[in-house]
Design an enzyme around this catalytic site. Structure first.
Site, short mmCIF file in Angstrom:
data_model
loop_
_atom_site.label_atom_id
_atom_site.label_comp_id
_atom_site.label_asym_id
_atom_site.label_seq_id
_atom_site.Cartn_x
_atom_site.Cartn_y
_atom_site.Cartn_z
CD GLU A 94 55.89 21.49 -73.21
OE1 GLU A 94 56.37 20.79 -72.19
OE2 GLU A 94 54.95 21.09 -73.62
CG HIS A 152 58.10 20.52 -78.55
ND1 HIS A 152 57.65 19.53 -78.67
CD2 HIS A 152 57.18 21.31 -78.12
CE1 HIS A 152 56.31 19.44 -78.81
NE2 HIS A 152 55.97 20.57 -78.18
CG HIS A 201 53.13 20.78 -82.08
ND1 HIS A 201 51.91 21.58 -81.72
CD2 HIS A 201 53.62 20.73 -80.90
CE1 HIS A 201 52.19 21.88 -80.37
NE2 HIS A 201 53.13 21.25 -80.01
CD GLU A 248 71.59 10.96 -97.41
OE1 GLU A 248 72.13 11.70 -96.42
OE2 GLU A 248 72.23 9.92 -97.97
CG HIS A 269 52.43 17.24 -77.70
ND1 HIS A 269 52.32 17.62 -76.51
CD2 HIS A 269 52.88 18.33 -78.29
CE1 HIS A 269 52.79 18.84 -76.24
NE2 HIS A 269 53.16 19.37 -77.53
P1 13P Z 1 54.50 27.29 -75.20
O1 13P Z 1 53.91 28.32 -76.01
O2 13P Z 1 54.57 27.39 -73.66
O3 13P Z 1 56.09 27.19 -75.52
O4 13P Z 1 53.94 25.69 -75.42
C1 13P Z 1 53.86 25.18 -76.67
C2 13P Z 1 53.94 23.91 -76.84
O5 13P Z 1 54.12 23.28 -77.91
C3 13P Z 1 53.46 23.05 -75.59
O6 13P Z 1 53.87 21.64 -75.73
ZN ZN Z 2 53.94 21.20 -78.09
#
Ligand code: 13P
Ligand code: ZN
Length: 274
Positions: free
Chosen positions: A118, A141, A143, A171, A212
């Site tokens: 990413e 980033h 999940h 908050e 995602h």
């Molecule tokens: P990477 O392992 O390449 O960082 O990818 C993980 C991910 O969350 C892709 O969106």
């Molecule tokens: Zn991801």
């Protein structure tokens, strides 16, 4: 002069501890998620010989605006649960070349590992955030479970999603008054998703990737983690509220307006019905 041990660098320690924390929260299963941390040259030079990159890797987009910038990054395909125990294999310190089209690896990413797939979204988001906040250092980033779940059940409209999250906990409005952005579903790791994310980062520090995960930006690790944590907590409360039969009473727009006035913050224009 003898270099200090890079593992004692505060930013490496922060990366390691944060990745473990994120793994324990269940937001970074397997290799899910990635972090990049903009470093000053004089944070890096006491630890590493910055004149000798170990490896050079091409970048497939123009990162010239970050030429000469240093980052700590997580590795692609690397498990967050392993970063604290084996940092040199699972993360690295990189510099963007003066030409802006090469990543110079200065430490870590051992055994031919590469920075997160990413990287386009991270570097493009750094460029976008630095233009609106020169103190921005972190792009994160992950999940986050409940936010991800909401992208299956909630209307994918930025105003509607922001309002729902703001109303799940008093908050929230104070922590992200600018709201959250949403991009369309796009292929992870692509320049296209990087451009879409960075474009949204000009206005909000939180960007939802439907089906995602979430992107967050901030000036330091705590602030960025706390930003995502607050939105994720709101999403968790939303999940419980739905499971308990739905909203019976809630924060009203007039309450949010009082809150904004009391804390001296400006909610995203047009997002309150006042
Ligand atoms: P990477 O392992 O390449 O960082 O990818 C993980 C991910 O969350 C892709 O969106
Ligand atoms: Zn991801």
């Amino acid at each position: 002069m003898k270099k200090l041990d890079i593992l004692s660098a505060p930013y490496v320690q922060e990366m390691m501890k944060t990745c473990t924390n994120l793994y324990r929260l269940g937001w970074d299963e397997r290799n899910g998620g990635n972090i990049s941390y903009l470093l000053d040259e004089d944070w890096v030079s006491p630890f590493l010989d910055i004149s000798k990159p170990i490896r050079k890797l091409p970048i497939k987009f123009d990162a010239e605006k970050l030429a000469g910038c240093y980052f700590a990054v997580t590795g692609s395909g690397k498990y967050f649960k392993n970063i604290e125990e084996f940092p040199a294999e699972n993360m690295g310190i990189i510099r963007i070349s003066n030409s802006g089209d090469v990543v110079e690896v200065l430490w870590g990413l051992e055994n031919d590992a590469v920075p997160t797939s990413e990287l386009p979204s991270h570097l493009m988001s750094h460029i976008a955030r630095l233009e609106v906040d020169p103190q921005n250092r972190i792009i994160m980033h992950n999940h986050a479970t409940h936010l991800l779940a909401m992208t299956f059940t909630h209307e994918l409209d930025e105003r509607a999603l922001t309002r729902t999250l703001w109303k799940m906990c008093t908050e929230c409005l104070v922590v992200f008054p600018e709201g959250v952005s949403i991009i369309p579903w796009l292929i992870p790791g692509s320049n296209e998703i990087g451009e879409a994310t960075a474009n949204k980062m000009k206005k909000t520090r939180l960007v939802v990737w439907p089906q995602h995960g979430i992107y967050g930006a901030g000036r330091d690790m705590d602030e960025t983690f706390g930003l995502i944590e607050t939105a994720e907590k709101a999403a968790k409360v939303y999940t419980y509220v739905q499971a308990q039969g739905g909203v019976r009473q809630t924060l009203e727009d007039k309450n949010l307006k009082c809150l904004a006035d009391a804390f001296g913050i400006t909610p995203h224009e047009g997002y309150l019905d006042i």
